[in-house]
Design an enzyme around this catalytic site. Structure first.
Site, PDB file in Angstrom:
ATOM      1  N   PHE A  62       4.083  -0.041   4.887  1.00  0.00           N
ATOM      2  CA  PHE A  62       4.763  -1.168   5.529  1.00  0.00           C
ATOM      3  C   PHE A  62       3.945  -2.457   5.449  1.00  0.00           C
ATOM      4  CE2 PHE A  62       4.971   2.758   8.156  1.00  0.00           C
ATOM      5  CZ  PHE A  62       6.127   3.279   7.605  1.00  0.00           C
ATOM      6  N   HIS A  63       3.297  -2.694   4.292  1.00  0.00           N
ATOM      7  CA  HIS A  63       2.444  -3.868   4.120  1.00  0.00           C
ATOM      8  C   HIS A  63       2.861  -4.688   2.910  1.00  0.00           C
ATOM      9  CE1 HIS A  63      -0.878  -1.091   5.991  1.00  0.00           C
ATOM     10  NE2 HIS A  63      -0.015  -1.516   6.896  1.00  0.00           N
ATOM     11  N   PRO A  64       4.101  -5.156   2.821  1.00  0.00           N
ATOM     12  CA  PRO A  64       4.512  -5.925   1.642  1.00  0.00           C
ATOM     13  C   PRO A  64       3.961  -7.349   1.669  1.00  0.00           C
ATOM     14  CG  PRO A  64       6.311  -5.856   3.213  1.00  0.00           C
ATOM     15  CD  PRO A  64       5.220  -4.986   3.776  1.00  0.00           C
ATOM     16  N   HIS A 109       0.849  -1.197   0.000  1.00  0.00           N
ATOM     17  CA  HIS A 109       0.000   0.000   0.000  1.00  0.00           C
ATOM     18  C   HIS A 109       0.883   1.246   0.000  1.00  0.00           C
ATOM     19  CE1 HIS A 109      -3.042  -2.783   2.118  1.00  0.00           C
ATOM     20  NE2 HIS A 109      -3.485  -2.560   0.894  1.00  0.00           N
TER      21      HIS A 109
END
Length: 548
Positions: free
Chosen positions: A470-472, A296
């Site tokens: 920080f949503h890989p 995101h």
């Protein structure tokens, strides 16, 4: 050389849950390899310590992404946890599952048993919800304590009133029947302390004699006999340390996350033949490892504040001492808070059938639009991002050196739809900040600024200052063997190999409408039943009207 039934690489959110579940059988031995140290540092457990752990390389991989065509030539910082608990020990504490359609889409992509009705029982089994929530959707007896922020701030209240004035309803439980609406954040904080995967699952499991946790153990290669994974090589103490081998009687499980799991697979000869041969690595098995990365991307709209204090002032001088005293004596106040306080889920346009925007509100502002360094002037921030991006990137080894950071290219905003939705999100953020209930405190818009009005100008601003949330995920995607993009099957076994699974956010076939920690734990919990050959939990019976 030591032998265990299961060797788990990575003591992050997934690894902690797996260790807890698999070790319930006293006849089963589990070894967990964690590249970082124990989670002893006090900043990990102090919720406001997020600001410090954000850049602490002793407990953070502190990766850098490659510049992309829509990031203005910038290399965006990509922190990931490197300690017991992994990223759940350094994240922003948010508990957010996603929408029903996220998981139903996974099932529609050929992944049996991963629809919303299938995974809801595992969400419920994991959590101990303190606060509002229908029993159909929420758990009360799990290890993971989930609370709602209990600090009532006038700016947060005014923001939510402003959302209601724009037609966005208040929602008492965005992890329940429906996600849409605005509310205070649900978070993994209890009694003023972080609840991580380590504190909730791993630490209790470590009391069992069949659990063996090895810190400062940097995995360098998966050991194979033919097509079967039989162990892991690691360096004790990191680069310059001494090599160690551990063997797995049953399975090797990668739970290193969306950057490290594909990296270790590639280092072990599993991936694109062209990539592996380029770095002198013998090809063991060809798979699209590392391809499909999604994340995101969020521009942050900032307004200056008047006539009220924000966190920017409260964290300085005498005010900070007062807040520290509150936390020390009552476990309350500023230091007990997550960095984001209000969540809002809504539509970028009238044609969206479900919310495709996620917005967060914080009565604070950060330097250069990046979380981690508060400004001196009073400010408030709305971050807005597209929940289900179309753009995909990749994670690839930089060399055959296992200590070299991987190449991370996210390709933010590469898809035209992503650019359109991100502009819609910025426009909504502006409307929210300029709503009538916030007007007593609203001074002026600092970024992107009042001169930005056209779609092209908003997009340019997003390119200039947007950052990761920080949503890989999605770098070892789950799917049928005949799909060209899948790395693991719906049992999370690596296609074409034996004794090897990947269990973490990398197996998500498509990005979910949420932060990833809750769903990563769910994936691990369900996987623990698959590994043990247990019958899956009975599918949930969900009211037809529910659209969570």
């Amino acid at each position: 050389m030591d032998r265990f039934d299961y060797v788990i690489v990575g003591a992050g959110s997934a690894g902690c849950v797996l260790t807890s579940r698999l070790s319930e059988d006293p006849n089963t031995s589990v070894c967990v390899l964690e590249a970082g140290p124990s989670d002893w540092h006090p900043y990990i457990h102090l919720p406001a310590g997020f600001i410090k752990t954000f850049h602490m390389k002793s407990i953070n991989w502190a990766y850098q992404q490659e510049p992309g065509p829509w990031t203005g030539g910038r290399s965006i910082y990509a922190p990931r946890g490197k300690t017991l608990g992994g990223s759940s020990s350094i994240n922003g504490h948010i508990y957010n599952r996603g929408q029903r359609m996220d998981f139903d889409t996974w099932a529609q992509m050929g992944n049996r048993g991963w629809g919303y009705a299938d995974v809801l029982p595992y969400f419920r089994r994991l959590e101990k919800r303190i606060g509002e929530g229908e029993e159909t959707y929420r758990g009360r007896d799990g290890n993971l304590i989930v609370t709602t922020m209990n600090w009532r701030d006038p700016l947060c209240e005014a923001f939510m009133e402003g959302a209601v004035s724009l037609g966005i309803p208040r929602n008492p439980d965005y992890n329940g029947k429906t996600q849409e609406g605005v509310s205070y954040c649900q978070r993994t904080i209890n009694n003023g302390l972080r609840v991580s995967g380590a504190t909730a699952f791993l630490k209790p499991a470590m009391k069992r004699p069949n659990v063996h946790v090895r810190t400062h153990a940097h995995a360098t290669e998966i050991i194979f006999e033919g097509k079967r994974a039989v162990g892991v090589r690691y360096m004790k103490g990191g680069r310059g340390g001494h090599p160690v081998e551990v063997r797995a009687n049953k399975e090797v499980i990668l739970s290193g996350g969306s950057y490290n799991s594909p990296q270790l697979l590639q280092l072990s000869g599993i991936g694109s033949p062209d990539l592996l041969q380029q770095h002198g690595i013998a090809v063991r098995h060809a798979l699209p490892v590392g391809e499909g990365l999604q994340d995101h991307y969020a521009p942050r709209t900032v307004a200056r504040v008047k006539d009220i204090k924000t966190i920017n002032e409260l964290r300085r001088g005498f005010s900070l001492w007062i807040e520290a005293l509150k936390w020390a004596t009552q476990r309350k106040g500023l230091l007990s808070l997550s960095p984001t306080m209000v969540y809002c889920f809504w539509h970028s346009g009238e044609s969206a059938e479900s919310s495709d925007l996620q917005l967060t509100f914080t009565p604070a502002s950060y330097k250069e639009g990046v979380q981690g360094q508060l400004e001196d002037e009073p400010g408030m921030t709305v971050a807005s991002w597209q929940q289900r991006p179309e753009s995909r990137g990749y994670v690839r080894i930089r060399s055959s050196d296992p200590f070299a950071p991987p190449i991370i290219q996210t390709n933010y905003l590469d898809a035209e739809l992503d650019r359109r939705v991100i502009v819609g999100g910025m426009k909504l953020a502006r409307r929210l900040l300029k709503s009538a209930p916030l007007s007593p405190y609203y001074a002026y818009e600092d970024f992107p600024g009042p001169n930005v009005n056209s779609d092209d100008e908003f997009l340019a601003a997003a390119t200039e200052r947007g950052t990761t949330t920080f949503h890989p995920g999605c770098t070892c995607r789950m799917g049928p063997a005949d799909s060209t993009w899948a790395v693991v099957d719906d049992q999370l076994r690596v296609h074409g190999l034996e004794g090897l699974r990947v269990i973490d956010a990398s197996v998500m076939p498509r990005m979910i409408s949420a932060n990833l920690n809750a769903s990563t734990m769910m994936i691990a919990d369900r996987a623990s039943d698959l590994i043990r050959g247990k019958a899956p939990m009975e599918a949930a019976r969900i009211p037809e009207a529910a659209v969570a």
